[in-house]
Design a protein around this motif. Sequence first.
Motif, PDB file in Angstrom:
ATOM      1  N   VAL A  61      14.114   6.679  -6.916  1.00  0.00           N
ATOM      2  CA  VAL A  61      13.286   5.578  -7.076  1.00  0.00           C
ATOM      3  C   VAL A  61      13.480   4.631  -5.411  1.00  0.00           C
ATOM      4  O   VAL A  61      12.432   4.269  -5.112  1.00  0.00           O
ATOM      5  N   PHE A  62      14.532   4.654  -4.716  1.00  0.00           N
ATOM      6  CA  PHE A  62      14.642   3.852  -3.609  1.00  0.00           C
ATOM      7  C   PHE A  62      13.876   4.817  -2.634  1.00  0.00           C
ATOM      8  O   PHE A  62      13.113   4.026  -1.495  1.00  0.00           O
ATOM      9  N   ASN A  63      13.879   5.711  -2.502  1.00  0.00           N
ATOM     10  CA  ASN A  63      13.001   6.823  -1.666  1.00  0.00           C
ATOM     11  C   ASN A  63      11.713   6.392  -1.690  1.00  0.00           C
ATOM     12  O   ASN A  63      10.702   6.214  -0.789  1.00  0.00           O
ATOM     13  N   ALA A  64      11.105   6.272  -3.032  1.00  0.00           N
ATOM     14  CA  ALA A  64       9.753   5.985  -3.218  1.00  0.00           C
ATOM     15  C   ALA A  64       9.231   4.659  -2.968  1.00  0.00           C
ATOM     16  O   ALA A  64       8.514   4.294  -2.153  1.00  0.00           O
ATOM     17  N   LEU A  65      10.369   3.420  -3.175  1.00  0.00           N
ATOM     18  CA  LEU A  65       9.981   2.094  -2.667  1.00  0.00           C
ATOM     19  C   LEU A  65      10.022   2.058  -1.393  1.00  0.00           C
ATOM     20  O   LEU A  65       8.966   1.205  -0.723  1.00  0.00           O
ATOM     21  N   TYR A  66      10.904   2.714  -0.297  1.00  0.00           N
ATOM     22  CA  TYR A  66      10.700   2.600   0.691  1.00  0.00           C
ATOM     23  C   TYR A  66       9.426   3.221   1.596  1.00  0.00           C
ATOM     24  O   TYR A  66       8.765   2.801   2.475  1.00  0.00           O
ATOM     25  N   ARG A  67       9.260   4.467   1.001  1.00  0.00           N
ATOM     26  CA  ARG A  67       7.897   4.987   1.269  1.00  0.00           C
ATOM     27  C   ARG A  67       6.526   4.113   1.015  1.00  0.00           C
ATOM     28  O   ARG A  67       5.724   3.627   1.980  1.00  0.00           O
ATOM     29  N   LEU A  68       6.879   3.361  -0.114  1.00  0.00           N
ATOM     30  CA  LEU A  68       5.454   2.468  -0.378  1.00  0.00           C
ATOM     31  C   LEU A  68       5.593   1.414   0.278  1.00  0.00           C
ATOM     32  O   LEU A  68       4.499   0.849   0.575  1.00  0.00           O
ATOM     33  N   ARG A  69       6.711   0.725   0.651  1.00  0.00           N
ATOM     34  CA  ARG A  69       6.829  -0.348   1.433  1.00  0.00           C
ATOM     35  C   ARG A  69       6.267  -0.098   2.987  1.00  0.00           C
ATOM     36  O   ARG A  69       5.221  -0.737   3.560  1.00  0.00           O
ATOM     37  N   ASP A  70       6.525   1.070   3.286  1.00  0.00           N
ATOM     38  CA  ASP A  70       5.984   1.548   4.695  1.00  0.00           C
ATOM     39  C   ASP A  70       4.307   1.558   4.469  1.00  0.00           C
ATOM     40  O   ASP A  70       3.559   1.038   5.412  1.00  0.00           O
ATOM     41  N   ARG A  71       3.920   2.192   3.661  1.00  0.00           N
ATOM     42  CA  ARG A  71       2.566   2.520   3.408  1.00  0.00           C
ATOM     43  C   ARG A  71       1.798   1.125   3.247  1.00  0.00           C
ATOM     44  O   ARG A  71       0.584   0.890   3.891  1.00  0.00           O
TER      45      ARG A  71
END
Length: 208
Positions: A61-71
């Motif tokens: 979940v946190f991996n996805a969150l940080y990828r989403l934040r960057d995007r």
Amino acid sequence: MNDDLEPEQDLAEQILLLLREQPDGCSEYELIQQLKARHSTHIPHLPLIDKLVLFRTHFLVFNALYRLRDRLWGECSHHLQISPLCVQLQPYVPGTSGITTGDPLRDYYLDMTNLRDTDEAEVERLLASFWSRMRGDQVGDRSGDWDPEQKRAALELFELDREPGLDMAAIKRRYRQLVSIHHPDRGGSTTRIQSINLAMEILQRHYR
């Protein structure tokens, strides 16, 4: 009406959809429960009481969150607040919503080797750290109200988060069961027992 998340979407896209439905944000725990309820295929659908399942779910979940934040930042569309207690889409503000350089948490969660290489002993240490943070490390201060998120996390550890009409008698019965199962004398973990004891301490403040 089928409200399941689209399986072809990656986890970041699924999370974005859920966050758009909740402008006030939600906790990590609530986000995970929503992903499970809407049958996301990207996280384990197993009780979080298992330490490896808990770690893997949290990491994904946190991996996805940080990828989403960057995007989102790259698109100049939103800023994403990320913390266990509050995940929220916020307005993009040029100059203030950028990605912090040298962010060790971002670096950790975007490195998938940390998911593959973290062994059981390290997960035990991380769990102990998690419960320490949930507890607030306020050993000398027992007077304040504790955040409801602590209650949710403790109930999830006890697998009582969906039990209706819960009372202290039922919590104590489950506590004794868990202590019996995980006691070091029976091959269990000292760290796990500490986590169970901390969870019980939290629940005693919410139930009488």
